[in-house]
Write a protein that holds these residues in place. Structure first.
Motif, PDB file in Angstrom:
ATOM      1  N   TYR A 206       0.846  -1.176   0.000  1.00 36.14           N
ATOM      2  CA  TYR A 206       0.000   0.000   0.000  1.00 36.14           C
ATOM      3  C   TYR A 206       0.885   1.231   0.000  1.00 36.14           C
ATOM      4  O   TYR A 206       1.812   1.340   0.789  1.00 36.14           O
ATOM      5  CB  TYR A 206      -0.911   0.019   1.238  1.00 36.14           C
ATOM      6  CG  TYR A 206      -1.784  -1.195   1.348  1.00 36.14           C
ATOM      7  CD1 TYR A 206      -3.009  -1.256   0.700  1.00 36.14           C
ATOM      8  CD2 TYR A 206      -1.375  -2.309   2.081  1.00 36.14           C
ATOM      9  CE1 TYR A 206      -3.809  -2.388   0.785  1.00 36.14           C
ATOM     10  CE2 TYR A 206      -2.169  -3.438   2.170  1.00 36.14           C
ATOM     11  CZ  TYR A 206      -3.388  -3.469   1.521  1.00 36.14           C
ATOM     12  OH  TYR A 206      -4.163  -4.581   1.604  1.00 36.14           O
ATOM     13  N   ALA A 208       1.019   5.311   0.470  1.00 39.75           N
ATOM     14  CA  ALA A 208       0.296   6.465   0.994  1.00 39.75           C
ATOM     15  C   ALA A 208       0.504   7.664   0.086  1.00 39.75           C
ATOM     16  O   ALA A 208       1.612   7.932  -0.355  1.00 39.75           O
ATOM     17  CB  ALA A 208       0.797   6.807   2.406  1.00 39.75           C
ATOM     18  N   ARG A 233       5.002   9.567   5.691  1.00 33.75           N
ATOM     19  CA  ARG A 233       4.461   8.840   4.538  1.00 33.75           C
ATOM     20  C   ARG A 233       5.589   8.294   3.650  1.00 33.75           C
ATOM     21  O   ARG A 233       5.508   7.179   3.142  1.00 33.75           O
ATOM     22  CB  ARG A 233       3.563   9.766   3.710  1.00 33.75           C
ATOM     23  CG  ARG A 233       2.270  10.155   4.395  1.00 33.75           C
ATOM     24  CD  ARG A 233       1.560  11.259   3.604  1.00 33.75           C
ATOM     25  NE  ARG A 233       0.367  11.734   4.278  1.00 33.75           N
ATOM     26  CZ  ARG A 233      -0.881  11.453   3.906  1.00 33.75           C
ATOM     27  NH1 ARG A 233      -1.078  10.698   2.856  1.00 33.75           N
ATOM     28  NH2 ARG A 233      -1.909  11.935   4.559  1.00 33.75           N
ATOM     29  N   GLY A 236       7.039   5.368   5.299  1.00 32.24           N
ATOM     30  CA  GLY A 236       6.105   4.248   5.186  1.00 32.24           C
ATOM     31  C   GLY A 236       6.132   3.614   3.814  1.00 32.24           C
ATOM     32  O   GLY A 236       6.095   2.389   3.689  1.00 32.24           O
ATOM     33  N   ASP A 240       7.228  -0.071   2.947  1.00 31.23           N
ATOM     34  CA  ASP A 240       6.308  -0.911   2.203  1.00 31.23           C
ATOM     35  C   ASP A 240       7.036  -1.803   1.203  1.00 31.23           C
ATOM     36  O   ASP A 240       6.610  -2.908   0.916  1.00 31.23           O
ATOM     37  CB  ASP A 240       5.295  -0.025   1.470  1.00 31.23           C
ATOM     38  CG  ASP A 240       4.353  -0.844   0.601  1.00 31.23           C
ATOM     39  OD1 ASP A 240       3.486  -1.535   1.148  1.00 31.23           O
ATOM     40  OD2 ASP A 240       4.515  -0.787  -0.627  1.00 31.23           O
ATOM     41  N   ARG A 311       3.285  -1.378   9.021  1.00 32.84           N
ATOM     42  CA  ARG A 311       3.108  -0.588   7.794  1.00 32.84           C
ATOM     43  C   ARG A 311       1.975   0.410   7.951  1.00 32.84           C
ATOM     44  O   ARG A 311       2.056   1.547   7.483  1.00 32.84           O
ATOM     45  CB  ARG A 311       2.828  -1.538   6.609  1.00 32.84           C
ATOM     46  CG  ARG A 311       2.402  -0.812   5.326  1.00 32.84           C
ATOM     47  CD  ARG A 311       3.553   0.023   4.793  1.00 32.84           C
ATOM     48  NE  ARG A 311       3.146   0.899   3.720  1.00 32.84           N
ATOM     49  CZ  ARG A 311       2.918   2.195   3.868  1.00 32.84           C
ATOM     50  NH1 ARG A 311       3.022   2.742   5.072  1.00 32.84           N
ATOM     51  NH2 ARG A 311       2.601   2.941   2.836  1.00 32.84           N
ATOM     52  N   TRP A 312       0.909   0.010   8.621  1.00 32.21           N
ATOM     53  CA  TRP A 312      -0.226   0.909   8.815  1.00 32.21           C
ATOM     54  C   TRP A 312       0.049   1.931   9.904  1.00 32.21           C
ATOM     55  O   TRP A 312      -0.535   3.020   9.897  1.00 32.21           O
ATOM     56  CB  TRP A 312      -1.475   0.094   9.136  1.00 32.21           C
ATOM     57  CG  TRP A 312      -1.890  -0.771   8.001  1.00 32.21           C
ATOM     58  CD1 TRP A 312      -1.655  -2.106   7.848  1.00 32.21           C
ATOM     59  CD2 TRP A 312      -2.574  -0.349   6.814  1.00 32.21           C
ATOM     60  NE1 TRP A 312      -2.150  -2.551   6.654  1.00 32.21           N
ATOM     61  CE2 TRP A 312      -2.723  -1.499   5.989  1.00 32.21           C
ATOM     62  CE3 TRP A 312      -3.078   0.867   6.367  1.00 32.21           C
ATOM     63  CZ2 TRP A 312      -3.357  -1.443   4.758  1.00 32.21           C
ATOM     64  CZ3 TRP A 312      -3.709   0.915   5.141  1.00 32.21           C
ATOM     65  CH2 TRP A 312      -3.848  -0.228   4.352  1.00 32.21           C
ATOM     66  N   TRP A 315       1.563   4.876   8.188  1.00 23.77           N
ATOM     67  CA  TRP A 315       0.824   5.307   6.996  1.00 23.77           C
ATOM     68  C   TRP A 315       0.901   6.823   6.850  1.00 23.77           C
ATOM     69  O   TRP A 315       1.137   7.343   5.777  1.00 23.77           O
ATOM     70  CB  TRP A 315      -0.613   4.849   7.102  1.00 23.77           C
ATOM     71  CG  TRP A 315      -1.452   5.237   5.929  1.00 23.77           C
ATOM     72  CD1 TRP A 315      -2.328   6.275   5.847  1.00 23.77           C
ATOM     73  CD2 TRP A 315      -1.481   4.585   4.654  1.00 23.77           C
ATOM     74  NE1 TRP A 315      -2.908   6.322   4.613  1.00 23.77           N
ATOM     75  CE2 TRP A 315      -2.408   5.291   3.851  1.00 23.77           C
ATOM     76  CE3 TRP A 315      -0.834   3.485   4.104  1.00 23.77           C
ATOM     77  CZ2 TRP A 315      -2.693   4.940   2.539  1.00 23.77           C
ATOM     78  CZ3 TRP A 315      -1.120   3.130   2.804  1.00 23.77           C
ATOM     79  CH2 TRP A 315      -2.032   3.847   2.044  1.00 23.77           C
TER      80      TRP A 315
END
Length: 333
Positions: A206, A208, A233, A236, A240, A311-312, A315
């Motif tokens: 994912y 961001a 972000r 992140g 990711d 990971r979240w 975010w």
């Protein structure tokens, strides 16, 4: 009745604006006739323009294709040129305003004129410089397109996928750009890469999105809070791309370490306690290894889930602060 030669150009720009004109015919400096001429507004010249797709290519200063529209953008991009797919009935010359924003807050702006003749693909003018420092931030960039009759369109670009040898502090140090990009016009403008989306391997990936306020060229955009959010972000998005590798490394460490331990144990038993005990040790090690494999698999699954949850957590700045507040409340409640 006689027909005279026409006067104008194929692009329809000779009479740029509608209005009242006078048409005069003369011969040898003697006026033969003068009649009024009224140019009406063109529906096609005012038709809205929708950008349905954008791709990029990387060209050198000399016009050599470095990365075509189907390739990922490397680091050191020289001239970044978009190719727009338009859906429109518009006919005429339009000015496209283009703004490039990096995850670190660097802003690059330029504009170019293109002749539009209905729907189709149109190449804009490349922007950058010959030494590849214009887009030195790398990572995630946002390109925004607007202008008269154009519905504003923003797309994400990835410039320079970092490899394992790249230093973390080089990748995530926020700095404003000091190099001015040069707009190259002509048949060979610099073209660069495509919108790039990483494919997932084990766990889903994912990315961001980042947001920036448009500022003057080569200035950092947004407040300190926005810059901090964009940095979280950016980290992140970098994470990711590597957490699957981390999960694989942990699995290799556990399984390899366990196997190595059993091999050393069996060999040492053969040496110290003889063949009989060595064979018994080998059989027991196989049983323990079989059971241990599934135990380690469960542990790896738990660790992989924890890495995926992290990971979240990163975010954006809000998810990170929420996690810190919840963790602090659990620890000190």
């Amino acid at each position: 009745m006689y027909e005279l030669f026409g006067w104008g150009n194929p692009r329809g720009t000779y009479f740029k604006q509608p209005g009242d004109f006078t048409y005069c015919v003369s011969y040898q400096n003697a006026e033969l006739i003068r009649v009024p001429l009224k140019i009406y507004p063109s529906l096609q010249a005012n038709a809205p323009i929708e950008i349905t797709n954008v791709v990029f290519a990387n060209y050198s200063n000399s016009g050599q294709v470095l990365n075509d529209y189907t390739s990922a953008l490397p680091g050191g991009v020289q001239f970044l040129t978009p190719k727009l797919t338009l859906s429109t009935k518009h006919v005429g010359i339009i000015t496209v305003n283009i703004t490039f924003n990096s995850w670190a807050g660097t802003t690059k702006k330029h504009s170019c004129d293109i002749f539009v003749n209905g729907s189709g693909e149109y190449e804009c003018i490349g922007y950058g410089n010959a030494d590849g420092s214009c887009y030195k931030d790398g990572g995630d960039w946002t390109a925004t397109f607007d202008g008269a009759f154009i519905t504003t369109k923003s797309v994400n670009i990835v410039i320079g996928i970092p490899d394992d040898s790249e230093k973390f502090d080089e990748l995530f140090t926020i700095s404003s750009s000091t190099e001015d990009g040069e707009s190259k016009r002509g048949a060979f403008f610099a073209k660069f890469g495509r919108i790039f989306k990483k494919s997932s391997s084990v766990l889903p990936h994912y990315q961001a999105g980042t947001s920036y306020s448009v500022q003057d060229d080569n200035t950092s955009s947004g407040s300190w809070w926005t810059r901090l959010d964009n940095m979280v972000r950016g980290f992140g998005n970098w994470y990711d791309g590597i957490y699957n590798t981390l999960t694989g490394s942990v699995a290799t460490l556990f399984l390899g370490g366990g196997l190595l331990y059993l091999i050393v144990l069996v060999i040492s038993t053969f040496i110290q306690d003889g063949i009989g005990m060595g064979i018994l040790s080998l059989v027991l090690s196989c049983i323990v290894g079989y059971i241990g494999f599934y135990v380690i698999a469960v542990i790896i699954l738990i660790i992989g889930l924890a890495l995926w949850i992290f990971r979240w957590v990163v975010w954006n700045i809000y998810t990170l602060l929420t996690f810190l507040i919840i963790a602090g409340w659990i620890m000190f409640a």
